[in-house]
Design a protein around this motif. Structure first.
Motif, PDB file in Angstrom:
ATOM      1  N   SER A 191       0.832  -1.206   0.000  1.00 29.82           N
ATOM      2  CA  SER A 191       0.000   0.000   0.000  1.00 29.82           C
ATOM      3  C   SER A 191       0.868   1.258   0.000  1.00 29.82           C
ATOM      4  O   SER A 191       0.499   2.256  -0.630  1.00 29.82           O
ATOM      5  N   ASP A 192       2.022   1.222   0.639  1.00 30.29           N
ATOM      6  CA  ASP A 192       2.893   2.399   0.545  1.00 30.29           C
ATOM      7  C   ASP A 192       3.519   2.518  -0.846  1.00 30.29           C
ATOM      8  O   ASP A 192       3.681   3.625  -1.367  1.00 30.29           O
ATOM      9  N   LEU A 193       3.853   1.392  -1.446  1.00 26.16           N
ATOM     10  CA  LEU A 193       4.331   1.422  -2.827  1.00 26.16           C
ATOM     11  C   LEU A 193       3.275   2.106  -3.718  1.00 26.16           C
ATOM     12  O   LEU A 193       3.598   2.996  -4.517  1.00 26.16           O
ATOM     13  N   CYS A 194       2.016   1.709  -3.558  1.00 22.94           N
ATOM     14  CA  CYS A 194       0.934   2.275  -4.383  1.00 22.94           C
ATOM     15  C   CYS A 194       0.768   3.772  -4.115  1.00 22.94           C
ATOM     16  O   CYS A 194       0.482   4.545  -5.032  1.00 22.94           O
ATOM     17  N   ALA A 195       0.936   4.179  -2.852  1.00 24.27           N
ATOM     18  CA  ALA A 195       0.868   5.607  -2.542  1.00 24.27           C
ATOM     19  C   ALA A 195       1.933   6.361  -3.339  1.00 24.27           C
ATOM     20  O   ALA A 195       1.681   7.441  -3.880  1.00 24.27           O
ATOM     21  N   GLY A 196       3.113   5.770  -3.431  1.00 21.43           N
ATOM     22  CA  GLY A 196       4.184   6.384  -4.213  1.00 21.43           C
ATOM     23  C   GLY A 196       3.798   6.565  -5.675  1.00 21.43           C
ATOM     24  O   GLY A 196       4.125   7.578  -6.296  1.00 21.43           O
ATOM     25  N   LEU A 197       3.056   5.618  -6.227  1.00 17.27           N
ATOM     26  CA  LEU A 197       2.660   5.688  -7.637  1.00 17.27           C
ATOM     27  C   LEU A 197       1.793   6.910  -7.939  1.00 17.27           C
ATOM     28  O   LEU A 197       1.788   7.411  -9.055  1.00 17.27           O
ATOM     29  N   VAL A 198       1.014   7.370  -6.928  1.00 15.99           N
ATOM     30  CA  VAL A 198       0.117   8.515  -7.166  1.00 15.99           C
ATOM     31  C   VAL A 198       0.633   9.800  -6.519  1.00 15.99           C
ATOM     32  O   VAL A 198      -0.099  10.790  -6.440  1.00 15.99           O
ATOM     33  N   GLY A 199       1.870   9.788  -6.026  1.00 16.25           N
ATOM     34  CA  GLY A 199       2.450  11.034  -5.538  1.00 16.25           C
ATOM     35  C   GLY A 199       2.785  11.052  -4.066  1.00 16.25           C
ATOM     36  O   GLY A 199       3.307  12.040  -3.558  1.00 16.25           O
ATOM     37  N   GLY A 200       2.482   9.978  -3.347  1.00 17.44           N
ATOM     38  CA  GLY A 200       2.864   9.906  -1.938  1.00 17.44           C
ATOM     39  C   GLY A 200       1.668   9.864  -1.006  1.00 17.44           C
ATOM     40  O   GLY A 200       0.507   9.939  -1.435  1.00 17.44           O
ATOM     41  N   LEU A 201       1.971   9.767   0.293  1.00 22.28           N
ATOM     42  CA  LEU A 201       0.923   9.601   1.304  1.00 22.28           C
ATOM     43  C   LEU A 201      -0.020  10.799   1.376  1.00 22.28           C
ATOM     44  O   LEU A 201      -1.123  10.692   1.875  1.00 22.28           O
ATOM     45  N   GLY A 202       0.414  11.940   0.880  1.00 21.83           N
ATOM     46  CA  GLY A 202      -0.413  13.147   0.916  1.00 21.83           C
ATOM     47  C   GLY A 202      -1.593  13.101  -0.037  1.00 21.83           C
ATOM     48  O   GLY A 202      -2.470  13.970   0.009  1.00 21.83           O
ATOM     49  N   PHE A 203      -1.639  12.088  -0.894  1.00 21.65           N
ATOM     50  CA  PHE A 203      -2.698  12.015  -1.894  1.00 21.65           C
ATOM     51  C   PHE A 203      -3.475  10.707  -1.841  1.00 21.65           C
ATOM     52  O   PHE A 203      -4.126  10.324  -2.805  1.00 21.65           O
ATOM     53  N   ALA A 204      -3.393   9.997  -0.702  1.00 15.77           N
ATOM     54  CA  ALA A 204      -4.048   8.692  -0.607  1.00 15.77           C
ATOM     55  C   ALA A 204      -4.798   8.572   0.717  1.00 15.77           C
ATOM     56  O   ALA A 204      -4.211   8.775   1.776  1.00 15.77           O
ATOM     57  N   PRO A 205      -6.100   8.266   0.655  1.00 18.53           N
ATOM     58  CA  PRO A 205      -6.884   8.124   1.879  1.00 18.53           C
ATOM     59  C   PRO A 205      -6.755   6.722   2.467  1.00 18.53           C
ATOM     60  O   PRO A 205      -6.288   5.808   1.799  1.00 18.53           O
ATOM     61  N   SER A 206      -7.187   6.580   3.707  1.00 17.74           N
ATOM     62  CA  SER A 206      -7.070   5.290   4.388  1.00 17.74           C
ATOM     63  C   SER A 206      -8.208   5.095   5.363  1.00 17.74           C
ATOM     64  O   SER A 206      -8.625   6.032   6.049  1.00 17.74           O
ATOM     65  N   ALA A 207      -8.696   3.860   5.442  1.00 23.77           N
ATOM     66  CA  ALA A 207      -9.732   3.507   6.415  1.00 23.77           C
ATOM     67  C   ALA A 207      -9.362   2.201   7.085  1.00 23.77           C
ATOM     68  O   ALA A 207      -8.809   1.301   6.453  1.00 23.77           O
TER      69      ALA A 207
END
Lengths: 495, 495
Positions: B240-256
């Motif tokens: 999931s952190d790898l995928c966050a990197g694909l879209v620009g980092g943790l600043g652009f990915a929500p989590s539940a």
């Protein structure tokens, strides 16, 4: 270098023989055969087909052990029938404890990253034996299965020492230890501690550490920030394939499994049965693994010459059908190899050439063949004291009902019940009603307050276990000890 | 939808309060407050500072449990002093068994992949409780530390059911189970088997599986091929952190973090203390987590409106200082948010707009609060038979010397010595001289040929253990059983 080198050679299955022929052709042209003999051995599909579950003949094993080096093409593991992966068997059998892989952007190999102008030049050192790869698994109850994750101090030391020595040998300036020590505090904590300990002898190498999930994000955002990554087995497996993706896939990344006695250099891509025998396979990964092998053996001159010729070939747009500019014609394996041979002595223009040393390095000395398994040790003369035990029960009882039973059992023993946990979460003496339990509990017994640690050995724990076993199925047990006064066990979440 | 919703609200530390204010401002403008009340609770640095090791007040815990929903900003875990990560505590305390994260290329957010024209729209469902995250670790000898990797059938079932239901709800067409079942055959084998079992009720969803290392290579080469990935805890953490990197980092990915009773929606990025209080933080991740929360609660109309307004804002080039076209001016948190508010009702032009439903969905029904911990079960009425035991010894002996001792111990018992392994590799009765051992052995005892399985229970194993313990330190023990006739334990490499 006076003495000749011997290398056991297993061409592999599928496209293996074609790409191995190509690689040997190139080796020959670069003068490798003036220093080394390649001895063919039987490994792979044909050997499995004879009913040999290891997939290697006795002669292959003996020859590899005599040579100390195995050069291998891709091999199939037959599905079903008890055949085991040759790679895994070889690592275990010959104690090839470090997997070493390099990842470098190649000219002419277009990737998402090359398009973005990002140039990658890094390597991964992966521990190759321990972690969950020991495959020690048990079904402990109807619903619960366990896999043991094992990390040892001497296992860590071996891989870290190899990593730092390799960094020094190859002029790599910084190394990062990758881990998940924020969660696996004791096991990955040990991996990280031993990295730091080993690193003290290599002060010229910049050392850092990074948590594996953060690393993977960083790798896709800005991979050029890393030079060497050192990881435990599973994390290393994942990260090295991720890195292969960054440079275009497994077809462009070499791999070595390094041991003190036997080392294995191989292509890690598949056998590509769909194109086998058609003379169109891409030999780049095997050539790169071969270059790595030559360097490992001290043949640094042909290694540099071959690498420069390969780079010069790729940058000129020469390609096999699986990569490169599809508007240009693609070559077969043989012509692709000839193109590299023609460029021996050339250097690439668009990327940095590899420096060709004046002479080959010294042949590395081989450790004497052991006569029996060695026990390797890091921590000695440690004072241990028994503090209690964790007993794991297969039961569908509720935590409260279980606690009552367990308190009764330990009444007349030196132990008191201190904790019940389920899947790592404390459910007694305190806990949340929202915690869902499964049919596998940990029950922790520790010494009563008035019993000083070290009053007795493990016999009281075994006696307690005997008592518990009268009414409960004990699926698992662990002795709780202190090591030089430090608790050798974690607390439960909530404890 | 008639009844009002209540949400526990923890703004977080560092930039938390600023981005939470911005998000609530946006919610208000989108009409969320017509349906929901946000109840502030105390969590984070200030609570840790009072000496509360959980970092949440009793009121915060009670309120969250009453509301069933917690919306939280980023929080610090104090280093040292025994404070525990609020995220980990919350997942364990409230049994939030599934982590759900979505990753979507956003207009105006430039990444390596957006530059290559690759549009990503995928999600990750990660098991959130089991695996090595139970933190059950033991030092078993001077040199060996173990971490238990635990995978349960009901634990797998819960996460797979959530994944498939989510796919159905969100119209996701395919889901892949990610695993390392080629190595962790029993534990990840179970994870994969239960995925297939759960999937039978969802035939409209295309189902496949992929090995985690291959997945990670595929993700960096061609991420657009995946829609939903379902993974065990550690692999899910990494991916999931790898995928966050694909879209620009943790600043652009929500989590539940989803549970049956309590679910937590949060920004997973850090608290950014360096810019806290300056009004320049980027609220996008928290807004996206908020949109996910609104959908989860049935507020699908404001969720769609806010998402469209956010997309329209980003595509217009509006940005905070941490991303976007650096040649254009950047806005502070408040102005960035106002820009989104102004676009409520608009839809994006360059990317697909989210469909705004005619009405909100039905409020999901909440399970009744449990009165005590529940025991969840998958496999019942299984017939088990004792077949022997694995006993683990802390000893520096050689394998041969150890085998002699162990054969003597079991002489007059129903067991015979069948195997000694070290770090998962067989070292007796056969083995390689190259295998290096550490001071921690597994000794396997199984029933003698003339003793039929099921002849007796575990008592003989405990008696054997008692005998072994007279001369050896037993650091660990496992009962070997068959379950409905199938061996509940793996063979050693080489066995």
């Amino acid at each position: 270098m006076s003495s000749r080198l011997s290398i056991a050679l297993a061409a592999g299955d599928g496209i293996g023989p074609e790409i191995m022929d190509a690689t040997l052709e190139l080796f020959k042209a670069a003068g490798v055969m003036n220093h080394a003999d390649f001895i063919p051995v039987e490994m792979g599909a044909a050997v499995f087909a004879k009913g040999n579950s290891r997939g290697m003949s006795d002669h292959a094993i003996r020859t590899t052990e005599e040579c100390g080096i195995l050069f291998k093409g891709p091999m199939e593991t037959p599905k079903g029938g008890g055949g085991k992966s040759i790679n895994v068997t070889a690592r275990k059998l010959w104690n090839a404890y470090a997997n070493f892989r390099t990842f470098k952007t190649l000219p002419g190999v277009e990737t998402v990253y090359s398009k973005a102008g990002i140039f990658i030049d890094m390597c991964v050192v992966r521990e190759n034996i321990e972690d969950t790869y020991g495959g020690v698994e048990h079904r402990l109850s109807n619903d619960m299965i366990q896999c043991k994750r094992l990390i040892s101090a001497p296992g860590c030391d071996a891989v870290h020492r190899f990593a730092f020595q390799t960094a020094r040998r190859l002029g790599i300036k910084k190394a990062a230890c990758v881990h998940k020590a924020n969660i696996m505090k004791m096991t990955d904590g040990l991996f990280l501690d031993r990295f730091k300990a080993a690193g003290r002898d290599f002060p010229e190498i910049e050392q850092s550490d990074v948590i594996v999930d953060a690393l993977c994000m960083n790798l896709v955002v800005k991979p050029q920030q890393y030079q060497m990554l050192v990881l435990p087995n599973l994390q290393g497996d994942i990260v090295s394939d991720l890195c292969a993706g960054l440079v275009g896939g497994l077809g462009f990344a070499p791999s070595a499994n390094i041991g003190n006695h036997i080392s294995i250099f191989e292509a890690v891509h598949g056998t590509a049965p769909d194109i086998a025998g058609r003379g169109i396979a891409n030999p780049t990964s095997l050539i790169l693994s071969g270059i790595m092998m030559l360097r490992h053996m001290g043949l640094t001159v042909p290694a540099a010459n071959i690498e420069n010729a390969l780079l010069a070939t790729l940058e000129s747009g020469v390609r096999t059908g699986d990569f490169g500019d599809k508007t240009k014609p693609s070559l077969g394996t043989r012509d692709f190899t000839n193109a590299i041979v023609e460029r021996l002595g050339n250097t690439p223009k668009t990327v940095a050439a590899v420096e060709v040393p004046a002479a080959n390095s010294k042949l590395p000395e081989r450790a004497p063949t052991p006569t029996g398994q060695q026990v390797i040790r890091t921590f000695k003369n440690v004072v241990t004291h028994v503090g209690g035990c964790d007993i794991y029960l297969d039961t569908p009882l509720s935590p409260l009902a279980l606690a009552e039973e367990m308190q009764r059992v330990c009444q007349d023993t030196p132990f008191k019940l201190t904790l019940i946990s389920n899947r790592g979460t404390q459910v007694w003496p305190t806990g949340s009603v929202y915690t869902e339990c499964v049919d596998y509990y940990r029950v922790r017994f520790e010494l009563k307050e008035n019993v000083p640690p070290g009053s007795f050995g493990q016999s009281r724990c075994v006696a307690l276990m005997d008592k518990v076993s009268e009414a409960f199925t004990i699926c698992s047990y662990e002795l709780l000890r202190t090591f030089d006064g430090v608790k050798g066990y974690s607390l439960a979440q909530g404890q």
